[in-house]
Scaffold this motif. Sequence first.
Motif, PDB file in Angstrom:
ATOM      1  N   ALA A 204       0.754  -0.963  -0.151  1.00  0.00           N
ATOM      2  CA  ALA A 204       0.051  -0.148   0.039  1.00  0.00           C
ATOM      3  C   ALA A 204       0.869   1.359  -0.331  1.00  0.00           C
ATOM      4  O   ALA A 204       0.651   2.130  -0.755  1.00  0.00           O
ATOM      5  CB  ALA A 204      -1.026  -0.016   1.086  1.00  0.00           C
ATOM      6  N   LYS A 205       1.700   1.258   0.873  1.00  0.00           N
ATOM      7  CA  LYS A 205       2.755   2.355   0.901  1.00  0.00           C
ATOM      8  C   LYS A 205       3.500   2.627  -0.473  1.00  0.00           C
ATOM      9  O   LYS A 205       3.799   3.524  -0.950  1.00  0.00           O
ATOM     10  CB  LYS A 205       3.805   2.322   2.015  1.00  0.00           C
ATOM     11  N   ALA A 206       4.113   1.585  -1.132  1.00  0.00           N
ATOM     12  CA  ALA A 206       4.777   1.466  -2.153  1.00  0.00           C
ATOM     13  C   ALA A 206       3.810   1.960  -3.595  1.00  0.00           C
ATOM     14  O   ALA A 206       4.521   2.829  -4.489  1.00  0.00           O
ATOM     15  CB  ALA A 206       5.332   0.247  -2.610  1.00  0.00           C
ATOM     16  N   VAL A 207       2.668   1.699  -3.441  1.00  0.00           N
ATOM     17  CA  VAL A 207       1.561   1.582  -4.810  1.00  0.00           C
ATOM     18  C   VAL A 207       0.650   2.505  -4.792  1.00  0.00           C
ATOM     19  O   VAL A 207       0.221   3.272  -5.865  1.00  0.00           O
ATOM     20  CB  VAL A 207       1.578   0.111  -5.199  1.00  0.00           C
ATOM     21  N   ALA A 208      -0.094   2.437  -3.823  1.00  0.00           N
ATOM     22  CA  ALA A 208      -1.428   3.231  -3.745  1.00  0.00           C
ATOM     23  C   ALA A 208      -1.505   4.620  -3.902  1.00  0.00           C
ATOM     24  O   ALA A 208      -0.423   5.397  -3.341  1.00  0.00           O
ATOM     25  CB  ALA A 208      -2.219   2.899  -2.210  1.00  0.00           C
ATOM     26  N   ASP A 209      -2.348   5.083  -4.614  1.00  0.00           N
ATOM     27  CA  ASP A 209      -2.521   6.457  -4.699  1.00  0.00           C
ATOM     28  C   ASP A 209      -3.559   6.929  -3.451  1.00  0.00           C
ATOM     29  O   ASP A 209      -3.585   8.170  -3.077  1.00  0.00           O
ATOM     30  CB  ASP A 209      -3.290   6.981  -5.929  1.00  0.00           C
ATOM     31  N   CYS A 210      -4.306   5.923  -3.171  1.00  0.00           N
ATOM     32  CA  CYS A 210      -5.232   6.186  -2.010  1.00  0.00           C
ATOM     33  C   CYS A 210      -5.482   4.738  -1.232  1.00  0.00           C
ATOM     34  O   CYS A 210      -5.652   3.698  -1.906  1.00  0.00           O
ATOM     35  CB  CYS A 210      -6.663   6.661  -2.380  1.00  0.00           C
ATOM     36  N   VAL A 211      -5.687   5.037   0.103  1.00  0.00           N
ATOM     37  CA  VAL A 211      -5.899   3.650   0.947  1.00  0.00           C
ATOM     38  C   VAL A 211      -7.323   3.946   1.484  1.00  0.00           C
ATOM     39  O   VAL A 211      -7.605   5.010   2.253  1.00  0.00           O
ATOM     40  CB  VAL A 211      -4.813   3.722   1.949  1.00  0.00           C
ATOM     41  N   ILE A 212      -7.936   3.113   1.299  1.00  0.00           N
ATOM     42  CA  ILE A 212      -9.441   3.065   1.916  1.00  0.00           C
ATOM     43  C   ILE A 212      -9.447   2.086   2.794  1.00  0.00           C
ATOM     44  O   ILE A 212      -9.021   0.778   2.856  1.00  0.00           O
ATOM     45  CB  ILE A 212     -10.564   2.868   0.900  1.00  0.00           C
ATOM     46  N   PHE A 213     -10.040   2.493   4.214  1.00  0.00           N
ATOM     47  CA  PHE A 213     -10.262   1.579   5.385  1.00  0.00           C
ATOM     48  C   PHE A 213     -11.791   1.367   5.592  1.00  0.00           C
ATOM     49  O   PHE A 213     -12.614   2.567   5.629  1.00  0.00           O
ATOM     50  CB  PHE A 213      -9.683   2.189   6.532  1.00  0.00           C
ATOM     51  N   MET A 214     -12.067   0.245   5.640  1.00  0.00           N
ATOM     52  CA  MET A 214     -13.628  -0.120   5.795  1.00  0.00           C
ATOM     53  C   MET A 214     -13.833  -0.807   7.033  1.00  0.00           C
ATOM     54  O   MET A 214     -12.843  -1.591   7.674  1.00  0.00           O
ATOM     55  CB  MET A 214     -13.925  -1.130   4.712  1.00  0.00           C
ATOM     56  N   ASP A 215     -14.850  -0.556   7.611  1.00  0.00           N
ATOM     57  CA  ASP A 215     -15.511  -1.250   8.969  1.00  0.00           C
ATOM     58  C   ASP A 215     -16.916  -1.324   8.900  1.00  0.00           C
ATOM     59  O   ASP A 215     -17.646  -0.223   8.600  1.00  0.00           O
ATOM     60  CB  ASP A 215     -14.823  -0.602  10.040  1.00  0.00           C
ATOM     61  N   GLU A 216     -17.526  -2.758   8.998  1.00  0.00           N
ATOM     62  CA  GLU A 216     -18.929  -2.563   9.229  1.00  0.00           C
ATOM     63  C   GLU A 216     -19.838  -2.147   7.939  1.00  0.00           C
ATOM     64  O   GLU A 216     -20.802  -1.394   8.078  1.00  0.00           O
ATOM     65  CB  GLU A 216     -19.610  -2.275  10.384  1.00  0.00           C
ATOM     66  N   GLY A 217     -19.212  -2.265   6.978  1.00  0.00           N
ATOM     67  CA  GLY A 217     -19.752  -2.221   5.510  1.00  0.00           C
ATOM     68  C   GLY A 217     -19.725  -0.508   5.043  1.00  0.00           C
ATOM     69  O   GLY A 217     -20.392  -0.268   4.191  1.00  0.00           O
ATOM     70  N   GLN A 218     -18.926   0.174   5.855  1.00  0.00           N
ATOM     71  CA  GLN A 218     -18.815   1.513   5.573  1.00  0.00           C
ATOM     72  C   GLN A 218     -17.360   1.790   5.110  1.00  0.00           C
ATOM     73  O   GLN A 218     -16.278   1.447   5.618  1.00  0.00           O
ATOM     74  CB  GLN A 218     -19.135   2.545   6.600  1.00  0.00           C
ATOM     75  N   ILE A 219     -17.079   3.037   4.185  1.00  0.00           N
ATOM     76  CA  ILE A 219     -15.742   3.512   4.192  1.00  0.00           C
ATOM     77  C   ILE A 219     -15.660   4.461   5.368  1.00  0.00           C
ATOM     78  O   ILE A 219     -16.271   5.574   5.447  1.00  0.00           O
ATOM     79  CB  ILE A 219     -15.503   4.360   2.711  1.00  0.00           C
ATOM     80  N   VAL A 220     -14.677   4.261   6.386  1.00  0.00           N
ATOM     81  CA  VAL A 220     -14.304   5.040   7.449  1.00  0.00           C
ATOM     82  C   VAL A 220     -13.606   6.009   7.022  1.00  0.00           C
ATOM     83  O   VAL A 220     -13.488   7.226   7.479  1.00  0.00           O
ATOM     84  CB  VAL A 220     -13.866   3.895   8.624  1.00  0.00           C
ATOM     85  N   GLU A 221     -12.472   5.786   6.252  1.00  0.00           N
ATOM     86  CA  GLU A 221     -11.552   6.555   6.063  1.00  0.00           C
ATOM     87  C   GLU A 221     -10.965   6.537   4.524  1.00  0.00           C
ATOM     88  O   GLU A 221     -11.132   5.134   4.318  1.00  0.00           O
ATOM     89  CB  GLU A 221     -10.475   6.585   6.860  1.00  0.00           C
ATOM     90  N   SER A 222     -10.779   7.517   3.716  1.00  0.00           N
ATOM     91  CA  SER A 222     -10.080   7.414   2.323  1.00  0.00           C
ATOM     92  C   SER A 222      -8.890   8.596   2.393  1.00  0.00           C
ATOM     93  O   SER A 222      -9.228   9.722   2.240  1.00  0.00           O
ATOM     94  CB  SER A 222     -11.142   7.642   1.477  1.00  0.00           C
ATOM     95  N   SER A 223      -7.893   8.190   2.395  1.00  0.00           N
ATOM     96  CA  SER A 223      -6.571   9.122   2.307  1.00  0.00           C
ATOM     97  C   SER A 223      -5.488   8.539   1.779  1.00  0.00           C
ATOM     98  O   SER A 223      -5.365   7.436   1.262  1.00  0.00           O
ATOM     99  CB  SER A 223      -6.154   9.045   3.840  1.00  0.00           C
ATOM    100  N   PRO A 224      -4.549   9.478   1.345  1.00  0.00           N
ATOM    101  CA  PRO A 224      -3.185   8.935   0.753  1.00  0.00           C
ATOM    102  C   PRO A 224      -2.649   8.305   1.693  1.00  0.00           C
ATOM    103  O   PRO A 224      -2.452   8.393   2.808  1.00  0.00           O
ATOM    104  CB  PRO A 224      -2.613  10.255   0.238  1.00  0.00           C
TER     105      PRO A 224
END
Length: 247
Positions: A204-224
């Motif tokens: 994720a650190k090497a490749v991603a433009d964005c990291v999405i964190f999900m919990d209980e069916g929701q997008i909790v966080e979306s960040s570089p």
Amino acid sequence: MAESIIRFEKVNKWYGNNFHVLRDIDLNVARGEKIVICGPSGSGKSTLIRCINRLEEHQEGRLVVDGVELSDDVKAVDEVRKKVGMVFQQFNLFPHLTVLDNLTLSPMWVGKLPRKEAVEKAMQQLERVRIADQAGKYPLQLSGGQQQRVAIARALCLTPKIMLFDEPTSALDPEMIKEVLDVMIELADQGITMLCVTHEMGFAKAVADCVIFMDEGQIVESSPPHEFFNNPKSERSRDFLSKILGH
């Protein structure tokens, strides 16, 4: 701002009457963007990416993939699936076919490609994942890492605009993980749109433009990545990272 290739608008999905697996998902993926999706087991990560090629059906909201809205329209589903490649946890290779035959099957039957052209394309993709010398072998003669690279090459044979990876290294022994991640990093450098469900945070650190964190069916966080790892916004993200990064 880059053109959107995938758009979720208030997408909801239930399993049965009670399990609300995706809750009001809003997400725009730009063409060429690399997204890593992480979160605890059962948070809806795999379901979210499986909706993109209609392996899972959403019940509410809109999901548009490269200008085509996914619905019960079979033609729309077929059109989207021609643009989307997917790599699963398990390799899903046909054990009775050679590596080469696994790769040529879909282009010949679905894409109506002559065998000679299908073989040429297959060998190009096997070269791309650095496994061309294994073309004549059967899947069970290969290591897990090699089988997963074959699965990636097979998905690439249909020239997808979007690649989906559903925990592609979770079934591999630790020493085989790097060879698969190296191939995925090379793909990321070539401009393909990628969504990857994984707990490989180094990837994720090497490749991603964005990291999405999900919990209980929701997008909790979306960040570089640098923001997500260095300054997560939510307490739930911080707790998840503390466990997965071993701090």
